[in-house]
Design a protein around this motif. Structure first.
Motif, short mmCIF file in Angstrom:
data_model
loop_
_atom_site.label_atom_id
_atom_site.label_comp_id
_atom_site.label_asym_id
_atom_site.label_seq_id
_atom_site.Cartn_x
_atom_site.Cartn_y
_atom_site.Cartn_z
N LEU A 313 41.80 -27.31 -3.97
CA LEU A 313 40.64 -27.45 -4.86
C LEU A 313 40.29 -28.93 -5.03
N PHE A 314 41.33 -29.78 -5.10
CA PHE A 314 41.10 -31.22 -5.16
C PHE A 314 40.36 -31.68 -3.91
N LEU A 315 40.80 -31.22 -2.74
CA LEU A 315 40.14 -31.60 -1.49
C LEU A 315 38.70 -31.10 -1.46
N LEU A 316 38.47 -29.90 -1.97
CA LEU A 316 37.12 -29.36 -1.97
C LEU A 316 36.21 -30.17 -2.89
N VAL A 317 36.70 -30.50 -4.08
CA VAL A 317 35.89 -31.27 -5.03
C VAL A 317 35.58 -32.66 -4.48
N THR A 318 36.61 -33.34 -3.96
CA THR A 318 36.37 -34.68 -3.40
C THR A 318 35.46 -34.60 -2.18
N ALA A 319 35.58 -33.54 -1.38
CA ALA A 319 34.71 -33.38 -0.21
C ALA A 319 33.26 -33.21 -0.64
N LEU A 320 33.03 -32.45 -1.71
CA LEU A 320 31.66 -32.26 -2.20
C LEU A 320 31.08 -33.57 -2.72
N ILE A 321 31.92 -34.37 -3.41
CA ILE A 321 31.46 -35.68 -3.90
C ILE A 321 31.14 -36.58 -2.71
N THR A 322 32.03 -36.60 -1.71
CA THR A 322 31.82 -37.41 -0.52
C THR A 322 30.55 -36.98 0.22
N MET A 323 30.31 -35.66 0.22
CA MET A 323 29.12 -35.13 0.87
C MET A 323 27.86 -35.69 0.22
N GLY A 350 50.68 -35.37 -2.80
CA GLY A 350 51.42 -34.91 -1.64
C GLY A 350 50.53 -34.42 -0.50
N ILE A 351 49.25 -34.71 -0.55
CA ILE A 351 48.33 -34.32 0.53
C ILE A 351 48.53 -35.28 1.70
N ASP A 352 48.67 -34.73 2.90
CA ASP A 352 48.88 -35.58 4.07
C ASP A 352 47.67 -36.49 4.27
N PRO A 353 47.88 -37.80 4.49
CA PRO A 353 46.76 -38.74 4.65
C PRO A 353 45.81 -38.37 5.79
N ILE A 354 46.36 -37.88 6.91
CA ILE A 354 45.50 -37.51 8.04
C ILE A 354 44.65 -36.30 7.67
N HIS A 355 45.24 -35.32 7.02
CA HIS A 355 44.47 -34.15 6.58
C HIS A 355 43.37 -34.56 5.62
N PHE A 356 43.70 -35.42 4.66
CA PHE A 356 42.70 -35.91 3.70
C PHE A 356 41.54 -36.59 4.43
N ASN A 357 41.85 -37.46 5.37
CA ASN A 357 40.82 -38.21 6.07
C ASN A 357 39.95 -37.31 6.96
N ILE A 358 40.57 -36.30 7.56
CA ILE A 358 39.79 -35.37 8.38
C ILE A 358 38.80 -34.60 7.51
N VAL A 359 39.26 -34.15 6.34
CA VAL A 359 38.38 -33.43 5.42
C VAL A 359 37.21 -34.32 5.00
N GLN A 360 37.51 -35.59 4.67
CA GLN A 360 36.44 -36.50 4.24
C GLN A 360 35.48 -36.81 5.38
N ILE A 366 28.67 -33.61 7.30
CA ILE A 366 27.76 -32.62 6.72
C ILE A 366 26.75 -33.30 5.80
N GLY A 367 27.23 -34.27 5.00
CA GLY A 367 26.33 -34.97 4.08
C GLY A 367 25.19 -35.68 4.78
N LEU A 368 25.44 -36.25 5.94
CA LEU A 368 24.40 -36.93 6.71
C LEU A 368 23.27 -35.99 7.10
N PHE A 369 23.57 -34.68 7.12
CA PHE A 369 22.58 -33.71 7.57
C PHE A 369 22.23 -32.70 6.47
N LEU A 370 22.40 -33.12 5.20
CA LEU A 370 22.04 -32.25 4.08
C LEU A 370 20.63 -32.58 3.59
N PRO A 371 19.83 -31.55 3.29
CA PRO A 371 18.55 -31.83 2.65
C PRO A 371 18.77 -32.22 1.19
N PRO A 372 17.90 -33.01 0.56
CA PRO A 372 16.64 -33.47 1.14
C PRO A 372 16.68 -34.87 1.72
#
Length: 427
Positions: A313-323, A350-360, A366-372
């Motif tokens: 859920l932390f990864l999802l929330v931070t991913a949405l913010i990054t988006m 305890g989230i693996d750094p590589i996993h975190f960076n891949i998610v971001q 995705i954010g680069l191609f989000l409307p509007p």
């Protein structure tokens, strides 16, 4: 209060059309002056923020991508992708997704990729009866997925700002990108059935072999990158030099359609882009200092504390913010301003750094191609001669497919970690 003032200065400068990198620099200096901090912080932060060997890979990959696009390698990859999947209903639409995966390996720049795919694939999609809305959506969604396929400049930058291995990050991107590609192809399959999209071509092994031979020249690059990293033959910086050297030899000895003058221009453009990236990293380090002394990381840690028992859920929330950052500020500013703040929190959880960076990385793509406001989406719409208002309803299923792929990457860390672990780069 300090960060509010800095943020207001930044927004005002953006509204006056100042380039983001200079707006960051001016507002950062203003923050130091308003806060009464020693201006020596400016020079020390800028130097420390731009000192890394891995950044030398950027001009090499950008030059190689520009040279290969100039040679016409995108056309060879399009023909090969159409031969591979064109026999399926909606095969031309699927080939857009496949070629986006292939072309990301050699391009390294999302804007160059949108330009190449738009100019190459928009006409045949129109002739095949695809609506402009779907054509633009296919190109935008495919390019968003391609952010995860190395060599992406964003991956090099995020490796620098989080002090992680660029090689591990490059390896970690291949399977997540393929995961999102499958999600998009499933969507295309069902839309092809619903809207009766045509079969692009009949199955032909002879055509696959013929187009495969032509596409073999650009397809050597992902094999070299994947094999070289997996076997530990070279670093990310050395890989850039190898790919640039290969692109030069291919242009001069095989394609023979790019002059030395054109190569010099590409090298110049690569240097300018690299300078912009390095300068962005330098001025963003001042922002990071201001956020640190203002207690932003501690505040974020407290806000996100309820999510500590649910890393996904932390990864999802931070991913949405990054988006959202990726949509408004483009990719690199999002990386250098936001990610260094939330990365330490992810490590504590305890989230693996590589996993975190891949998610971001996926989130920024995705954010680069989000409307509007996503700059990549706006560029794709320019090729289709559409406005955001005309396009967004048709685009929502593609956004949903991208989000499903992102959620799979979040929920199953091994998608990101399998190749780096197999190569012995992480435990």
């Amino acid at each position: 209060m300090l960060l509010l003032a800095v943020g207001l200065i930044f927004v005002v400068l953006i509204l006056f059309s100042m380039p983001i990198v200079f707006a960051l620099g001016v507002s950062g200096v203003a923050g130091l002056l308003i806060g009464g901090y020693d201006m020596q912080v400016l020079s020390s932060s800028m130097v420390s923020g731009s000192q890394s060997w891995v950044l030398l890979a950027i001009p090499a990959f950008v030059f190689a991508g520009g040279l290969m696009e100039k040679c016409g390698m995108s056309h060879a990859l399009v023909d090969f992708a159409r031969a591979l999947v064109g026999w399926v209903k909606g095969g031309l639409g699927m080939s857009v997704i496949v070629v986006a995966y292939f072309f990301s390996d050699i391009c390294g720049s999302k804007m160059a990729e949108v330009s190449a795919l738009g100019s190459t694939l928009m006409p045949p999609l129109t002739r095949a009866g695809y609506k402009r809305e779907d054509s633009a959506s296919l190109i935008a969604a495919g390019t968003a997925m391609g952010m995860l396929v190395p060599p992406a400049i964003f991956m090099i930058v995020i490796a620098q700002v989080t002090n992680t291995s660029a090689v591990a990050l490059f390896l970690g991107g291949f399977i997540p990108a393929a995961t999102i590609m499958v999600c998009l192809m499933v969507l295309v399959y069902f839309r092809a059935r619903k809207y009766d999209w045509p079969v692009d071509s009949k199955p032909s092994m002879a055509r696959i072999l013929t187009t495969g031979r032509t596409a073999a020249v650009p397809l050597v690059i992902p094999i070299v990158i994947l094999g070289g990293f997996f076997l530990g033959i070279f670093t990310a910086t050395e890989a850039g030099a190898v790919v640039a050297g290969y692109a030069f030899l291919a242009a001069r000895l095989y394609y023979r359609n790019v002059s030395y003058k054109q190569m010099a221009r590409l090298a110049y453009d690569s240097a300018i882009l690299t300078a912009a990236v390095i300068f962005l990293l330098a001025v963003a380090s001042v922002f990071q200092y201001l956020m640190g002394v203002s207690g932003v990381p501690k505040l974020l840690a407290e806000v996100l504390h309820p999510l500590r028992d649910a890393p996904w859920l932390f990864l999802l929330v931070t991913a949405l913010i990054t988006m959202m950052f990726g949509m408004v500020l483009e990719g690199l500013p999002a990386a250098v301003v936001l990610i260094p703040v939330v990365f330490p929190i992810a490590e504590e959880m305890g989230i693996d750094p590589i996993h975190f960076n891949i998610v971001q990385t996926a989130a920024v793509g995705i954010g680069l191609f989000l409307p509007p406001m996503g700059v990549g989406l706006l560029m794709a719409l320019r090729f289709a001669n559409l406005t955001v208002g005309q396009h967004w309803r048709s685009y929502m299923p593609y956004v949903a497919a991208l989000m499903i792929g992102l959620l799979l990457i979040i929920l199953f860390p091994q998608i990101s970690l399998f190749l780096p672990k197999s190569a012995g780069l992480i435990k």
